[in-house]
Every structure is written in structure tokens, then in C-alpha cells.
Scaffold this active site. Sequence first.
Site, PDB file in Angstrom:
ATOM      1  N   HIS A 141       0.642  -1.262   0.059  1.00  0.00           N
ATOM      2  CA  HIS A 141       0.011  -0.155   0.024  1.00  0.00           C
ATOM      3  C   HIS A 141       0.695   1.292  -0.004  1.00  0.00           C
ATOM      4  O   HIS A 141       2.112   1.315   0.516  1.00  0.00           O
ATOM      5  CB  HIS A 141      -0.980   0.126   1.199  1.00  0.00           C
ATOM      6  CG  HIS A 141      -0.077   0.163   2.537  1.00  0.00           C
ATOM      7  ND1 HIS A 141       0.264   1.327   3.069  1.00  0.00           N
ATOM      8  CD2 HIS A 141       0.480  -1.029   3.241  1.00  0.00           C
ATOM      9  CE1 HIS A 141       0.972   0.778   4.039  1.00  0.00           C
ATOM     10  NE2 HIS A 141       1.054  -0.352   4.334  1.00  0.00           N
ATOM     11  N   HIS A 150      11.710   0.790 -13.107  1.00  0.00           N
ATOM     12  CA  HIS A 150      11.454  -0.714 -13.349  1.00  0.00           C
ATOM     13  C   HIS A 150      11.703  -1.518 -12.053  1.00  0.00           C
ATOM     14  O   HIS A 150      12.690  -1.422 -11.899  1.00  0.00           O
ATOM     15  CB  HIS A 150      12.412  -1.113 -14.443  1.00  0.00           C
ATOM     16  CG  HIS A 150      12.362  -2.615 -14.923  1.00  0.00           C
ATOM     17  ND1 HIS A 150      13.287  -3.131 -15.784  1.00  0.00           N
ATOM     18  CD2 HIS A 150      11.615  -3.573 -14.367  1.00  0.00           C
ATOM     19  CE1 HIS A 150      13.097  -4.373 -15.952  1.00  0.00           C
ATOM     20  NE2 HIS A 150      12.256  -4.441 -15.236  1.00  0.00           N
TER      21      HIS A 150
END
Length: 215
Positions: A141, A150
Amino acid sequence: MGATLAIGGVVIIGGGGHAKVVIESLRASGRRVAAIVDADPTPREVLGVPVLGDDLKLSELREQGLSELFVAIGDNQLREKLGRKARALGFSLVNAIHPSAIISPTVRIGEGVAVMAGVVINAESQIGDLAIVNTGAVIDHDCRLGAACHLGPASALAGGVSIGDRAFLGVGARVIPGVTIGADAIVGAGGVVVRDLPEAVLAVGVPAQIKGERS
Ligand code: JB2
């Protein structure tokens, strides 16, 4: 060729390994892939998709009515640059989100983003344009991923982690809660990041130590 393109689909920039995974992800989500442009314009097919030329071909494809594009290039700096170029030519950047990814409805995802098979992204995280969330990565979260970063396969971010633009986490890297990783930083495969990293450093190991500047 005209008939092939007439029914539309996504144009892919890059015809290497990353493109293969992206093509299968797009197809799995019901999209048609129309054509590839690659720095090597040799006519060939990649997973059945024709390579039609190099980047000079893009304006012609746009004129033929193709408007959706995905930049399937693993190199973060180059992907960002080619994303700018594609937008300037009038393409919209689509997302390639594998249907097996589990993404909270409160997650915000930009444009041109790859979310590969088996990824989990939890509540209120944000994913920047042109990011790659590679196979099996986990984002808990309230994380923030910058543009063109990436996360490598099987990497994991605990809650509230921030990843800078164009940063790269190698396969299996992990980050503890609340850590910030600077733009253009690299974390080597399997590295465990337990404190903030500045921009453009290379950090490796468990716990990850800074080994120098990004080369
Ligand atoms: O400016 C360019 C350009 N530069 C390189 N324009 C276009 N249209 N294509 C370009 N390319 C092409 O990207 C090369 O000619 C080559 O076909 C392709 C790069 O292929 P490669 O397999 O070397 O890398 P990749 O970017 O597809 O995949 C990398 O990143 C992935 C995330 C690899 O490290 C993969 O293992 C990784 N999974």
C-alpha cells in the site's frame, strides 16, 4: 500490409525480449498487436507480429490511422525518450496489464505502463508513466513509483516506499517500509534496501550498500 494495419491494433517500439512479454500480455488482455518498429529494421516477425521498419516508420503508421502505441524497451532512459517521441507524433501510450495481476481499485496507474503476470499492487499506490512492474513483483500500500522506473521480476516493496524516476530494482530486490529510492538509482539483484538511497547510485547486497555511481 495495408490490409493487416487497416484493422488496427497497438504499435510496439522494440522487438526484443521485453517486447515478447508485452505482446503476450496485451493479447491476454484482449488487445491486437499490429506492428513493431525496431532499431534493426530487417523484415521479420516477433511472435507473429511483423517488424515493419525502424522509428522513421512511426509517422507513416500514425498517418495510416494507428494511434495506440507501447514502448517495449527495457532500458529506462531510452524508454522515456521514445515515449516522448511517440507522444509528439500523436500516439497515445496504452498500458499492458496482464489479466492475472491483482490491482487494488484505489491504485492509480499512468500511461505506457507494463504490469506483468502475477503482480500484486495494493491500496492507494501510484505507478508513473512508462514504468515496468515485472513478473511477480509485489507493491504494498501507499507506494509511489516514478516515471520509467522498473521493478524487476519477483521484487517486493513494503508499504509507503517511493521509487524515483528511471530507477531500477533487479530481480528479487526488496525494500522495507517507508524507504525512498532516488531517481536513476540501481539496486542489484536480491538486494535488500533498508534506508533511503540518493539519486543515481548503485547499491547491492543484504543490506544494500552503495557501491558507486550508476554507470
Ligand atoms: O531507439 C530504438 C531502439 N534501441 C534499441 N528504437 C527502436 N524501435 N528499437 C530499439 N532497440 C531495439 O530494442 C533493439 O534493436 C532490440 O531489438 C530491442 C532490445 O532488445 P533486448 O532483448 O536487448 O532488450 P529488451 O529491452 O527487449 O529487454 C531487456 O529489458 C527487459 C525488461 C532485457 O534486459 C530483458 O531481459 C528484460 N526482461
